[in-house]
Design an enzyme around this catalytic site. Structure first.
Site, mmCIF file in Angstrom:
data_model
loop_
_atom_site.group_PDB
_atom_site.id
_atom_site.type_symbol
_atom_site.label_atom_id
_atom_site.label_comp_id
_atom_site.label_asym_id
_atom_site.label_seq_id
_atom_site.Cartn_x
_atom_site.Cartn_y
_atom_site.Cartn_z
ATOM 1 N N HIS A 1 0.804 -1.233 0.000
ATOM 2 C CA HIS A 1 0.000 0.000 0.000
ATOM 3 C C HIS A 1 0.827 1.269 0.000
ATOM 4 O O HIS A 1 0.262 2.362 0.092
ATOM 5 C CB HIS A 1 -0.912 0.059 1.223
ATOM 6 C CG HIS A 1 -1.992 -0.957 1.246
ATOM 7 N ND1 HIS A 1 -3.245 -0.735 0.714
ATOM 8 C CD2 HIS A 1 -2.006 -2.214 1.714
ATOM 9 C CE1 HIS A 1 -3.984 -1.811 0.887
ATOM 10 N NE2 HIS A 1 -3.263 -2.738 1.493
ATOM 11 N N LYS B 1 -8.184 13.956 4.510
ATOM 12 C CA LYS B 1 -7.242 12.833 4.506
ATOM 13 C C LYS B 1 -6.251 13.076 5.631
ATOM 14 O O LYS B 1 -6.234 14.163 6.218
ATOM 15 C CB LYS B 1 -6.511 12.730 3.162
ATOM 16 C CG LYS B 1 -5.920 14.069 2.702
ATOM 17 C CD LYS B 1 -5.365 14.010 1.299
ATOM 18 C CE LYS B 1 -6.384 14.077 0.201
ATOM 19 N NZ LYS B 1 -6.523 12.853 -0.587
ATOM 20 N N ARG B 2 -5.413 12.069 5.918
ATOM 21 C CA ARG B 2 -4.380 12.292 6.922
ATOM 22 C C ARG B 2 -3.492 13.475 6.508
ATOM 23 O O ARG B 2 -3.309 13.735 5.309
ATOM 24 C CB ARG B 2 -3.525 11.032 7.084
ATOM 25 C CG ARG B 2 -4.219 9.962 7.883
ATOM 26 C CD ARG B 2 -4.557 10.443 9.283
ATOM 27 N NE ARG B 2 -3.382 10.421 10.117
ATOM 28 C CZ ARG B 2 -3.129 9.500 11.037
ATOM 29 N NH1 ARG B 2 -3.989 8.518 11.264
ATOM 30 N NH2 ARG B 2 -2.034 9.536 11.765
ATOM 31 N N LYS C 1 0.909 14.556 0.886
ATOM 32 C CA LYS C 1 -0.460 14.882 0.462
ATOM 33 C C LYS C 1 -0.628 16.391 0.231
ATOM 34 O O LYS C 1 -1.612 16.832 -0.323
ATOM 35 C CB LYS C 1 -1.458 14.367 1.492
ATOM 36 C CG LYS C 1 -1.457 12.832 1.620
ATOM 37 C CD LYS C 1 -2.449 12.354 2.668
ATOM 38 C CE LYS C 1 -2.320 10.875 2.984
ATOM 39 N NZ LYS C 1 -3.129 10.007 2.105
ATOM 40 N N THR D 1 -8.567 6.588 -1.906
ATOM 41 C CA THR D 1 -9.937 6.073 -2.022
ATOM 42 C C THR D 1 -10.924 7.208 -1.767
ATOM 43 O O THR D 1 -12.034 7.188 -2.283
ATOM 44 C CB THR D 1 -10.192 4.916 -1.031
ATOM 45 O OG1 THR D 1 -9.661 5.289 0.248
ATOM 46 C CG2 THR D 1 -9.528 3.639 -1.497
ATOM 47 N N LYS E 1 -14.552 8.323 -3.618
ATOM 48 C CA LYS E 1 -15.809 8.652 -2.932
ATOM 49 C C LYS E 1 -16.309 10.032 -3.367
ATOM 50 O O LYS E 1 -17.497 10.232 -3.624
ATOM 51 C CB LYS E 1 -15.602 8.636 -1.413
ATOM 52 C CG LYS E 1 -15.275 7.256 -0.859
ATOM 53 C CD LYS E 1 -14.704 7.325 0.561
ATOM 54 C CE LYS E 1 -14.034 5.994 0.908
ATOM 55 N NZ LYS E 1 -13.186 6.073 2.113
HETATM 56 C C1 KOT Z 1 1.457 1.911 5.867
HETATM 57 C C2 KOT Z 1 2.097 1.640 7.056
HETATM 58 C C3 KOT Z 1 1.440 1.799 8.263
HETATM 59 C C4 KOT Z 1 0.120 2.228 8.280
HETATM 60 C C5 KOT Z 1 -0.504 2.499 7.084
HETATM 61 C C6 KOT Z 1 0.145 2.343 5.887
HETATM 62 C C7 KOT Z 1 -0.492 2.646 4.634
HETATM 63 C C8 KOT Z 1 -1.653 3.263 4.351
HETATM 64 N N1 KOT Z 1 0.029 2.344 3.533
HETATM 65 N N2 KOT Z 1 -0.755 2.757 2.561
HETATM 66 N N3 KOT Z 1 -1.784 3.324 3.033
HETATM 67 C C9 KOT Z 1 -2.858 3.851 2.188
HETATM 68 O O1 KOT Z 1 -3.603 2.734 1.701
HETATM 69 C C10 KOT Z 1 -4.717 3.100 0.885
HETATM 70 C C11 KOT Z 1 -5.462 1.832 0.522
HETATM 71 O O2 KOT Z 1 -4.741 1.090 -0.398
HETATM 72 C C12 KOT Z 1 -4.259 3.872 -0.334
HETATM 73 O O3 KOT Z 1 -5.398 4.302 -1.047
HETATM 74 C C13 KOT Z 1 -3.401 5.076 0.062
HETATM 75 O O4 KOT Z 1 -2.864 5.666 -1.090
HETATM 76 C C14 KOT Z 1 -2.285 4.624 1.000
HETATM 77 O O5 KOT Z 1 -1.571 5.742 1.482
#
Ligand code: KOT
Length: 797
Positions: A356, A534-535, A540, A642, A646
């Site tokens: 991810h 978002k975070r 970002k 995501t 939405k």
């Molecule tokens: C990685 C490490 C620790 C905690 C969270 C993450 C993380 C979160 N890695 N990717 N994400 C988000 O995942 C979403 C679902 O796939 C993506 O849409 C988004 O771009 C990621 O930042």
């Protein structure tokens, strides 16, 4: 597959059961019941209606010996569970009528449920959407995770600065779960490994118990329900009676509190650095419990171990459960007496891994010292896995390197499939982090572009638009979202566009009322609602947005009678508590908001609002009310996104870079309905290599220079010239995320947005076109992709 009995869901039957639960489950009479009591009574009434389909699904899976999917995730960001049930059982209207008949405000009762915030952001919310789609598609599945006592912290602002407090969702009765005291497994840590006659045995130093809590997750129309099984940590021996009898009352409960620590809190880091011992323990804790549970269920059906991959598919949600590889091998070898090599192959055939993020700080690695102290047997097994991998493909890529155990490499090597979460991201996974492994294991990496559940993210959160859609194309789009394309012939129809516009306006009013009531904010609902939720993270680029806001404010002040497009800039999101720069950005947004919102000349034209404590429930109000979706990450950094899906689905065109799933969204909605700006991923890499790229960008952009100088002069910080030193230094000297280089392009794109928005009809058409063309982004499509290309797990339907 079960059909809901229509007699059990009439307003009358609901009402009777609510009263019964109020009396017999809560011990309250109606005259003295609080909002909370009514909510619990309603929830128990609804829960009763989930149990039958849940039992029927479990029975059918056992009887049909169907393959099961197991989704292992550290996070499930579910939000309000009451909503899932009401939506999926189609009980909204009847529950409303029943509550009204009981003299209760249905919306207030639903809103009383605290969000289950067992996740940070995208990764956790994706897991929740996947659970919804797995049930809707009738794919037998379990979600496995941790039952955190405290979910994501609550955020509030003091003088514009983020403060955190502990979240405590379990202080109230949590009626959606069923505790399973009989389903409990020992989980070991530490100790050492003893080897005799070539047989290794782990003699652990510490043991806790993982205890199961099950929540049914019901799919659309209640035809199927899967299980979300969350593990709580408990002490192996509840209480040390010997210490107590000696008078050592604190010592008597030490073990208990230590054990419970493991499931106490969700780590609040989203794609930022982690690496604490407790985190490794959490990861092993839930992974080991889940694997014991999976093997127990598998063996109870009488299968031979060698057929594991025919009956079980395990998906690892990022590397957090990557210890599943060595743990499964350990169970097969140490408990079930398989040989090491076949055990490794069997485990690999069962496991799959989703990546991810490419951000280096989020790629998990553990120091060998820590790892081998906590999991000595697993450390050995990883050496075996590495040796088997060397044997197969050579020694180019190691799992243990430079004193670290690298979880990405471990997950990759122990997976039959590795996937990225958008087309661009999957390409980058192949070209960057896993380039070497991709060459050694060609074909292992594939793409599954993320999606969102249309039940929660359209049907439930946007009743106004739901009605317009159903009036136009009929029902049935909720589980067949591509049918939204049937809206296409209406995109030039005045009646349709009027109705679409009316829905958007009512959503904006609903949001404005809520912000007034809950946050004391007054919004101009005739203005464009420009939303970035978002975070908070440098990549970002919320600071790009606020810099553009300052520049626009300057332009308006220079020409107050110009033909401006009124805007409300809405921000929402939390920063990891230890992420200092992200917290500075939050404070800067709040400082800018304070200054701008007080300016009598501009405040009707440009307003900034940042309601505190953004969460799933707030997203459900913001998204339907948004006019413009900010997806402005540095190209190559946002794996998918995501929220972008939405917002677009709910009729909010995107201003964005060619990053993550933005690329595919733009392909679907059409370039004329998407406001593109900024460097591409490859241009970003090239620009970073240029000398003084940030200072040059600032020098040649008068608007950016001025905005930065205003911040430096303390214009937004009451004359304090040092408050934003960190943000400024970062932009001038490090600007890794190329805020400065994309500024002008972003500013220009925003002016194109302004012009487009002034043509109200044209804008509504763009918004409606976004809705009509976003059907592909349903998580049902994503899950079908996983089911066919990764799990080989068909729907039982
Ligand atoms: C990685 C490490 C620790 C905690 C969270 C993450 C993380 C979160 N890695 N990717 N994400 C988000 O995942 C979403 C679902 O796939 C993506 O849409 C988004 O771009 C990621 O930042």
């Amino acid at each position: 597959m079960l059909q809901i009995n229509p007699e059990t869901v009439t307003p009358d039957s609901l009402r009777t059961d609510i009263e019964k639960h109020l009396k017999f489950s809560l011990g309250k009479d109606a005259a003295h019941a609080s909002l909370y009591d009514w909510r619990i009574a309603l929830s128990l009434t609804l829960r009763d209606r989930v149990v039958e389909p849940w039992f029927a699904s479990t029975r059918q899976t056992y009887e049909g010996k169907h393959k099961r999917v197991y989704y292992l995730s550290m996070e499930f960001l579910i939000g309000r569970l009451i909503e899932d049930v009401i939506i999926n059982l189609d009980l909204e209207e009847n529950a409303r009528v029943a509550m009204n008949a009981l003299g209760q405000d249905y919306h207030a009762v639903v809103a009383d449920e605290p969000d289950a915030a067992l996740g940070n952001g995208g990764l956790g919310r994706l897991a929740a959407c996947f659970m919804d789609s797995l049930s809707t598609l009738a794919i037998p599945a379990y979600g496995y995770g941790i039952r955190y006592e405290h979910g994501l912290f609550e955020q509030h602002f003091e003088n514009g600065q983020q403060m955190e407090s502990a979240e405590a969702w379990l202080e109230q009765r949590h009626v959606w779960e069923f505790e399973r005291p009989e389903v409990a497994y020992p989980i070991h840590f530490g100790g050492h490994v003893r080897t005799e006659n070539g047989q290794a045995s782990w003699e652990p130093g510490e043991t806790v118990v993982a205890s199961a809590h099950d929540t049914p997750t019901v799919g659309w129309q209640g035809k199927w329900a899967n299980t979300l099984r969350l593990w709580a940590a408990k002490p192996a021996a509840l209480f040390d009676l010997e210490s107590f009898n000696r008078g050592d009352y604190i010592g008597a409960s030490v073990a208990e509190s230590l054990a419970r620590t493991i499931s106490r809190v969700l780590y609040p880091d989203d794609t930022t650095e982690v690496g604490k011992e407790l985190r490794l323990k959490q990861e092993y804790f839930f992974t080991a419990a889940s694997l014991q549970d999976i093997l127990r269920r598998f063996l109870s059906e009488g299968h031979a171990l060698a057929t594991l991959p025919d009956h079980v598919a395990i998906q690892l949600n990022d590397t957090h459960p990557a210890i599943a590889g060595p743990e499964l091998v350990r169970l097969l070898v140490d408990v079930h007496s398989l040989e090491m090599e076949p055990a490794i192959e069997l485990a690999r055939a069962t496991l799959n891994y989703t990546n991810h993020t490419l951000l280096p700080e989020a790629l998990e690695r553990w120091s060998e010292g820590l790892f081998s102290r906590i999991l000595p047997r697993h450390y050995q097994i990883i050496q075996h896995i590495e040796a088997a991998h060397f044997e197969r493909v050579g020694t180019q890529v190691r799992i243990i390197e430079d004193g670290n155990v690298k979880m990405g490499e471990l997950a990759f090597i122990m997976a039959s499939h590795v996937n990225g979460v958008s087309a661009l991201h999957s390409d980058l996974v192949k070209e960057t982090v896993f380039a070497d492994l991709n060459a050694l294991y060609p074909g292992r990496i594939l793409n599954q572009t993320n999606g969102v559940t249309p039940r929660r993210w359209l049907h439930a959160c946007n009743p106004a638009l739901r009605r317009v859609i159903t009036d136009t194309i009929g029902t049935g789009w909720q589980d067949d979202l591509e049918r939204l394309s049937e809206l296409e012939p209406n995109l030039d129809d005045t009646g349709f566009l009027d109705a679409y516009d009316t829905a958007k306006r009512s959503n904006k009013q609903r949001l404005a009322q809520w912000l007034k009531a809950e946050h004391g904010m007054s919004l101009n609902t005739d203005a464009m609602f420009d939303v970035q939720i978002k975070r908070i993270h440098e990549y970002k680029r919320q600071h790009l947005n606020i810099l553009e806001t300052i520049a626009l404010w300057n332009d308006i002040r220079a020409n107050p009678d110009g033909d401006w497009t009124p805007r409300v800039k809405i921000f929402g999101g939390k920063a990891a508590p230890g992420y200092v720069l992200a917290k500075s950005i939050i404070r800067l947004i709040n400082d800018v908001a304070k200054t701008l919102n007080q300016d009598p000349v501009t405040r009707d034209l440009l307003q900034v609002v940042y309601p505190e404590n953004y969460n799933v429930s707030m997203a459900e109000l913001l998204i339907p009310a948004s006019d413009l979706s900010e997806q402005i990450s540095t190209a190559g950094k946002e794996a998918s996104g995501t929220g972008n899906m939405k917002l677009s689905l709910n009729g909010s065109p995107t201003i964005g870079t060619l990053d993550g799933a933005n690329v595919e969204i733009r392909d679907h909605v059409g370039e004329e309905n998407f406001f593109l700006f900024g460097l591409t991923a490859s241009e970003v890499e090239a620009r970073r290599a240029e000398h003084a790229y940030a200072r040059n960008a600032i020098k040649y952009s008068p608007r950016l220079s001025m905005a930065l100088e205003q911040i430096a002069a303390g214009e937004f910080s009451g004359g304090d010239k040092t408050r934003y030193q960190d943000v400024l230094t970062n932009l001038y000297d490090h600007d890794y995320f190329l805020v400065t280089c994309d500024f002008d392009s972003y500013f220009d794109a925003q002016r194109r947005v302004d012009a487009a928005y002034r043509d109200q009809r044209g804008w509504t058409r763009k918004a409606a076109t976004n809705t009509a063309r976003m059907g592909w982004f349903s998580s049902d499509r994503t899950i079908r992709g996983y089911a066919e290309e990764i799990w080989n797990a068909p729907s039982v339907r």
